[in-house]
Design an enzyme around this catalytic site. Structure first.
Site, PDB file in Angstrom:
ATOM      1  N   LYS A  14       9.065  -1.731   9.627  1.00  0.00           N
ATOM      2  CA  LYS A  14       8.598  -1.190  10.907  1.00  0.00           C
ATOM      3  C   LYS A  14       7.980  -2.271  11.800  1.00  0.00           C
ATOM      4  O   LYS A  14       8.308  -2.353  12.975  1.00  0.00           O
ATOM      5  CB  LYS A  14       7.535  -0.098  10.694  1.00  0.00           C
ATOM      6  CG  LYS A  14       8.022   1.166  10.034  1.00  0.00           C
ATOM      7  CD  LYS A  14       6.953   2.241  10.058  1.00  0.00           C
ATOM      8  CE  LYS A  14       5.680   1.855   9.311  1.00  0.00           C
ATOM      9  NZ  LYS A  14       5.851   1.652   7.848  1.00  0.00           N
ATOM     10  N   ARG A  89       0.593   9.326  11.261  1.00  0.00           N
ATOM     11  CA  ARG A  89       0.959   9.301   9.850  1.00  0.00           C
ATOM     12  C   ARG A  89       0.558  10.584   9.140  1.00  0.00           C
ATOM     13  O   ARG A  89       0.819  10.715   7.944  1.00  0.00           O
ATOM     14  CB  ARG A  89       0.224   8.141   9.162  1.00  0.00           C
ATOM     15  CG  ARG A  89       1.043   6.879   8.977  1.00  0.00           C
ATOM     16  CD  ARG A  89       0.063   5.821   8.501  1.00  0.00           C
ATOM     17  NE  ARG A  89       0.619   4.839   7.639  1.00  0.00           N
ATOM     18  CZ  ARG A  89       0.738   3.549   7.969  1.00  0.00           C
ATOM     19  NH1 ARG A  89       0.442   3.129   9.173  1.00  0.00           N
ATOM     20  NH2 ARG A  89       1.161   2.689   7.085  1.00  0.00           N
ATOM     21  N   ARG A 146       0.439   3.458  -1.875  1.00  0.00           N
ATOM     22  CA  ARG A 146       0.811   3.608  -0.461  1.00  0.00           C
ATOM     23  C   ARG A 146       2.095   4.433  -0.340  1.00  0.00           C
ATOM     24  O   ARG A 146       2.234   5.242   0.574  1.00  0.00           O
ATOM     25  CB  ARG A 146       0.979   2.232   0.190  1.00  0.00           C
ATOM     26  CG  ARG A 146      -0.374   1.573   0.493  1.00  0.00           C
ATOM     27  CD  ARG A 146      -0.281   0.072   0.623  1.00  0.00           C
ATOM     28  NE  ARG A 146       0.517  -0.381   1.743  1.00  0.00           N
ATOM     29  CZ  ARG A 146       1.022  -1.614   1.847  1.00  0.00           C
ATOM     30  NH1 ARG A 146       0.805  -2.504   0.888  1.00  0.00           N
ATOM     31  NH2 ARG A 146       1.728  -1.951   2.903  1.00  0.00           N
TER      32      ARG A 146
HETATM   33  P1  AMP Z   1       0.370  -0.741   7.985  1.00  0.00           P
HETATM   34  O1  AMP Z   1       0.173  -2.121   8.530  1.00  0.00           O
HETATM   35  O2  AMP Z   1       0.980   0.194   9.001  1.00  0.00           O
HETATM   36  O3  AMP Z   1       1.096  -0.728   6.675  1.00  0.00           O
HETATM   37  O4  AMP Z   1      -1.091  -0.155   7.700  1.00  0.00           O
HETATM   38  C1  AMP Z   1      -1.946  -0.770   6.750  1.00  0.00           C
HETATM   39  C2  AMP Z   1      -3.066   0.168   6.362  1.00  0.00           C
HETATM   40  O5  AMP Z   1      -3.833   0.514   7.518  1.00  0.00           O
HETATM   41  C3  AMP Z   1      -2.611   1.507   5.791  1.00  0.00           C
HETATM   42  O6  AMP Z   1      -2.314   1.434   4.406  1.00  0.00           O
HETATM   43  C4  AMP Z   1      -3.830   2.365   6.082  1.00  0.00           C
HETATM   44  O7  AMP Z   1      -4.890   2.091   5.195  1.00  0.00           O
HETATM   45  C5  AMP Z   1      -4.250   1.861   7.462  1.00  0.00           C
HETATM   46  N1  AMP Z   1      -3.558   2.616   8.538  1.00  0.00           N
HETATM   47  C6  AMP Z   1      -2.650   2.135   9.437  1.00  0.00           C
HETATM   48  N2  AMP Z   1      -2.228   3.108  10.260  1.00  0.00           N
HETATM   49  C7  AMP Z   1      -2.858   4.245   9.880  1.00  0.00           C
HETATM   50  C8  AMP Z   1      -2.831   5.592  10.325  1.00  0.00           C
HETATM   51  N3  AMP Z   1      -2.044   5.980  11.337  1.00  0.00           N
HETATM   52  N4  AMP Z   1      -3.629   6.487   9.688  1.00  0.00           N
HETATM   53  C9  AMP Z   1      -4.426   6.117   8.681  1.00  0.00           C
HETATM   54  N5  AMP Z   1      -4.487   4.872   8.192  1.00  0.00           N
HETATM   55  C10 AMP Z   1      -3.720   3.926   8.781  1.00  0.00           C
END
Ligand code: AMP
Length: 193
Positions: A14, A89, A146
């Site tokens: 993504k 999410r 995750r």
């Molecule tokens: P990502 O970089 O999108 O994989 O996000 C890394 C981490 O940030 C996730 O595993 C969550 O802990 C937190 N995070 C990112 N976006 C969200 C969201 N929309 N809702 C809740 N936690 C988020």
């Protein structure tokens, strides 16, 4: 002018695609993960609260996440459109986003689902851990958590947006440029871009 979301399991690509698509369409890519990581790095109050959840591979609570995105979407650079990477999410986040957009008199144009096999993404994430420096990428237990959280909390969004007729599913496995082409082609077929 396009308002789009990228949805997909961790490791589906993504973030990589978000940057390329944002450039192609001339809109900002908004990654809640990146915003949280910047806050963790700068040790802001938000970062201090978010860190524990992120380290365990859990979601940061909706209350914090929704407020962050509502603020970000109010910035002038989002007027021509935006690409949201990693938000919403949860079903509650979908509701919050709907409200923010409705208040602006706007709505989403399209939701792109990037699909990827769970075993493939675990390996991809472990490989990228060396470059990303993300502690949540380096530990297989955290990665599996995750993926579980994604299946439980986020996969239901696919049906929600499918029901609204907004969903486009694209195979996320392959060369980076090929995946971008698949997405832009699918969007063009919908009259976008
Ligand atoms: P990502 O970089 O999108 O994989 O996000 C890394 C981490 O940030 C996730 O595993 C969550 O802990 C937190 N995070 C990112 N976006 C969200 C969201 N929309 N809702 C809740 N936690 C988020």
């Amino acid at each position: 002018m396009v308002r789009l979301l990228l949805v997909g399991p961790p490791g589906a690509g993504k973030g990589t695609q978000a940057v390329r698509l944002a450039e192609a369409y001339g809109i900002p890519a908004i990654s809640t993960g990146d915003i949280f990581r910047a806050n963790v790095r700068d040790e802001t109050p938000l970062g201090v609260e978010a860190k524990g959840f992120m380290d365990r591979g859990e979601y940061v609570p909706d209350s914090l996440t929704n407020a962050l995105v509502a603020d970000r979407l109010g910035h002038a650079d989002c007027e021509p459109g935006f690409l949201l990477d990693g938000y919403p999410r949860t079903v509650d986040q979908v509701r919050a986003l709907d409200e923010v957009l409705a208040d602006q008199g706007n709505s989403l144009d399209v939701v792109v689902e990037l699909t990827a096999d769970p075993d493939v993404v675990v390996n991809r994430i472990l490989l990228r851990a060396k470059d990303s420096g993300r502690s949540d990428d380096a530990d297989e237990t955290v990665i599996r958590n995750r993926l579980d959280v994604y299946s439980r909390e986020t996969a239901p969004l696919i049906e929600v947006y499918g029901g609204r007729g907004l969903l486009v599913s694209v195979d996320g496995i392959g060369e980076i440029a090929d995946v971008t082409d698949r997405i832009t082609t699918a969007l063009r077929e919908r009259g976008i871009g």
